[in-house]
Design a protein around this motif. Structure first.
Motif, PDB file in Angstrom:
ATOM      1  N   MET A   1       0.840  -1.191   0.000  1.00 45.08           N
ATOM      2  CA  MET A   1       0.000   0.000   0.000  1.00 45.08           C
ATOM      3  C   MET A   1       0.876   1.241   0.000  1.00 45.08           C
ATOM      4  SD  MET A   1      -2.996   1.143   2.717  1.00 45.08           S
ATOM      5  CE  MET A   1      -1.870   1.370   4.115  1.00 45.08           C
ATOM      6  N   LEU A   2       0.505   2.215  -0.804  1.00 44.74           N
ATOM      7  CA  LEU A   2       1.205   3.496  -0.798  1.00 44.74           C
ATOM      8  C   LEU A   2       1.117   4.123   0.589  1.00 44.74           C
ATOM      9  CD1 LEU A   2       2.507   5.957  -2.279  1.00 44.74           C
ATOM     10  CD2 LEU A   2       0.154   6.740  -2.712  1.00 44.74           C
ATOM     11  N   THR A   3       2.221   4.615   1.077  1.00 45.61           N
ATOM     12  CA  THR A   3       2.249   5.291   2.372  1.00 45.61           C
ATOM     13  C   THR A   3       2.438   6.785   2.148  1.00 45.61           C
ATOM     14  OG1 THR A   3       3.212   3.339   3.447  1.00 45.61           O
ATOM     15  CG2 THR A   3       3.403   5.449   4.598  1.00 45.61           C
ATOM     16  N   LEU A   4       1.558   7.576   2.728  1.00 45.89           N
ATOM     17  CA  LEU A   4       1.631   9.027   2.607  1.00 45.89           C
ATOM     18  C   LEU A   4       2.417   9.618   3.769  1.00 45.89           C
ATOM     19  CD1 LEU A   4      -2.075   9.697   1.539  1.00 45.89           C
ATOM     20  CD2 LEU A   4      -0.067   9.303   0.081  1.00 45.89           C
ATOM     21  N   TYR A 171     -12.909  -0.659   6.732  1.00 42.70           N
ATOM     22  CA  TYR A 171     -12.147  -1.910   6.709  1.00 42.70           C
ATOM     23  C   TYR A 171     -10.686  -1.611   6.387  1.00 42.70           C
ATOM     24  CZ  TYR A 171     -11.228  -6.845   5.685  1.00 42.70           C
ATOM     25  OH  TYR A 171     -10.742  -8.137   5.688  1.00 42.70           O
ATOM     26  N   ASP A 172      -9.777  -2.108   7.233  1.00 43.86           N
ATOM     27  CA  ASP A 172      -8.354  -1.809   7.058  1.00 43.86           C
ATOM     28  C   ASP A 172      -7.579  -2.928   6.364  1.00 43.86           C
ATOM     29  OD1 ASP A 172      -8.070  -3.799   8.957  1.00 43.86           O
ATOM     30  OD2 ASP A 172      -7.179  -2.523  10.504  1.00 43.86           O
ATOM     31  N   GLY A 173      -8.293  -3.886   5.823  1.00 45.58           N
ATOM     32  CA  GLY A 173      -7.658  -5.027   5.165  1.00 45.58           C
ATOM     33  C   GLY A 173      -7.731  -6.288   5.989  1.00 45.58           C
ATOM     34  N   SER A 174      -7.978  -6.143   7.292  1.00 48.67           N
ATOM     35  CA  SER A 174      -8.120  -7.315   8.149  1.00 48.67           C
ATOM     36  C   SER A 174      -9.260  -7.173   9.140  1.00 48.67           C
ATOM     37  CB  SER A 174      -6.812  -7.591   8.908  1.00 48.67           C
ATOM     38  OG  SER A 174      -6.469  -6.483   9.715  1.00 48.67           O
ATOM     39  N   ASP A 175      -9.696  -5.945   9.412  1.00 48.85           N
ATOM     40  CA  ASP A 175     -10.761  -5.739  10.394  1.00 48.85           C
ATOM     41  C   ASP A 175     -11.370  -4.355  10.172  1.00 48.85           C
ATOM     42  OD1 ASP A 175     -12.447  -6.202  12.550  1.00 48.85           O
ATOM     43  OD2 ASP A 175     -10.830  -6.910  13.851  1.00 48.85           O
ATOM     44  N   PHE A 176     -12.530  -4.144  10.787  1.00 53.43           N
ATOM     45  CA  PHE A 176     -13.175  -2.836  10.733  1.00 53.43           C
ATOM     46  C   PHE A 176     -12.758  -2.004  11.944  1.00 53.43           C
ATOM     47  CE2 PHE A 176     -16.088  -5.011   7.843  1.00 53.43           C
ATOM     48  CZ  PHE A 176     -16.367  -4.018   6.909  1.00 53.43           C
TER      49      PHE A 176
END
Length: 322
Positions: A1-4, A171-176
């Protein structure tokens, strides 16, 4: 994932820690947990097959798409053993009996906005939960004890109310994780959503409201408005909860639209529960949505919702016609 540059590890609370206790919370949690697989299938687009492929018709005669039916069956499986007695879905002509001893009833639109499947436009889910009651769902929406929605967009978001405000998680990819809690709407709208191509079919009072709205600062309203139309009620709901505004899909003179187009039990009622919990209003133009009792499970209804002041202004224009 791109990190800002300003990204940090999330410290937000988990959705599961913010749900009501008992069976009601378990049902809401199960609906949320059912969403990531739907999102993943949407993200795959046409690579495995066409999610918009026609595969039948629903009760209203609308073409059912593969994702409509797939999501319906997926939700059925997710609810197994959770005490849901009756389930009313847009994708099933008859109300389904899940658990004869269940203590809850569920009205749901598994995929709202399915006319836009496959083109990247907003899609979502809408639901309302009741204590178990009549199998035909002939009851006012005010009896609902919880309601919620999902928004499938550039993020997967899930919002719900259980009588204590509106809570929204992402949703963060593994959980809400919670991203907005106790959401409140401004009473005044600056952004309005409606399908302008239908305006010529509206009643005279509503046409006058629209004309005065478009006149902006030079007209009787004395201020300018922005216009939006996402063509999915759930997308408008998500945007209005986060940014404010108002939405309308009124009745009009066309055949098939004279009683409105959205469904009372599983579109208008969930939206109304959420909007009222956030301090807004939701009506059929003149009457509070949550006071209406469906005459049939799949009954249509006009819908106006969002900022309380604007919804009430629309009511005055329509009331002048009677």
């Amino acid at each position: 994932m791109l990190t800002l540059p300003n990204d940090r590890p999330s410290q937000a609370a988990y959705l599961r820690d913010c749900l009501p206790a008992g069976g009601l919370g378990e049902i809401i949690a199960a609906l949320a947990a059912a969403l990531p697989p739907i999102e993943q299938r949407l993200a795959a687009g046409r690579l495995p097959g066409d999610p918009a492929a026609p595969c039948g018709q629903n009760e209203s005669g609308d073409v059912q798409k593969a994702l409509d039916v797939g999501a319906h069956d997926h939700i059925l499986a997710a609810l197994a053993g959770l005490g849901v007695r009756h389930m009313l879905s847009e994708e099933a002509e008859e109300v389904e009996l899940l658990d004869p001893e269940g203590q809850f009833d569920l009205a749901i639109d598994p995929i709202d906005g399915s006319g836009s499947i496959g083109i990247g436009a907003p899609l979502g889910m809408l639901f309302a939960i009741y204590p178990t009651g009549p199998a035909d769902f002939r009851r006012p929406g005010s009896e609902a004890i919880a309601a919620g929605y999902a928004s499938f967009g550039h993020s997967l978001d899930f919002g719900f109310t259980a009588g204590q405000g509106v809570q929204i998680a992402t949703y963060d990819g593994s959980d809400f994780r919670m991203t907005a809690q106790n959401v409140r709407l401004s009473a005044k709208a600056s952004t309005i959503a409606y399908n302008a191509s239908n305006e010529r079919h509206w009643s005279p009072g509503l046409q006058r409201w629209a004309a005065e709205l478009r006149a902006g600062a030079d007209g009787p309203r004395g201020r300018d408005f922005n216009m939006r139309w996402l063509a999915a009620a759930v997308g408008e709901l998500h945007r209005i909860l986060l940014k404010g505004g108002a939405f309308l899909y009124p009745a009009d003179r066309r055949e098939g639209y004279r009683e409105g187009r959205l469904r009372l039990a599983y579109e208008a009622v969930p939206i109304a529960c959420l909007i009222e919990a956030a301090g807004g209003h939701a009506t059929d133009g003149t009457t509070r949505i949550l006071d209406l009792v469906p005459e049939a499970p799949h009954q249509n209804v006009p819908l106006v919702f969002g900022a309380a002041e604007e919804v009430d202004i629309i009511k005055t224009y329509l009331s002048e016609e009677t």
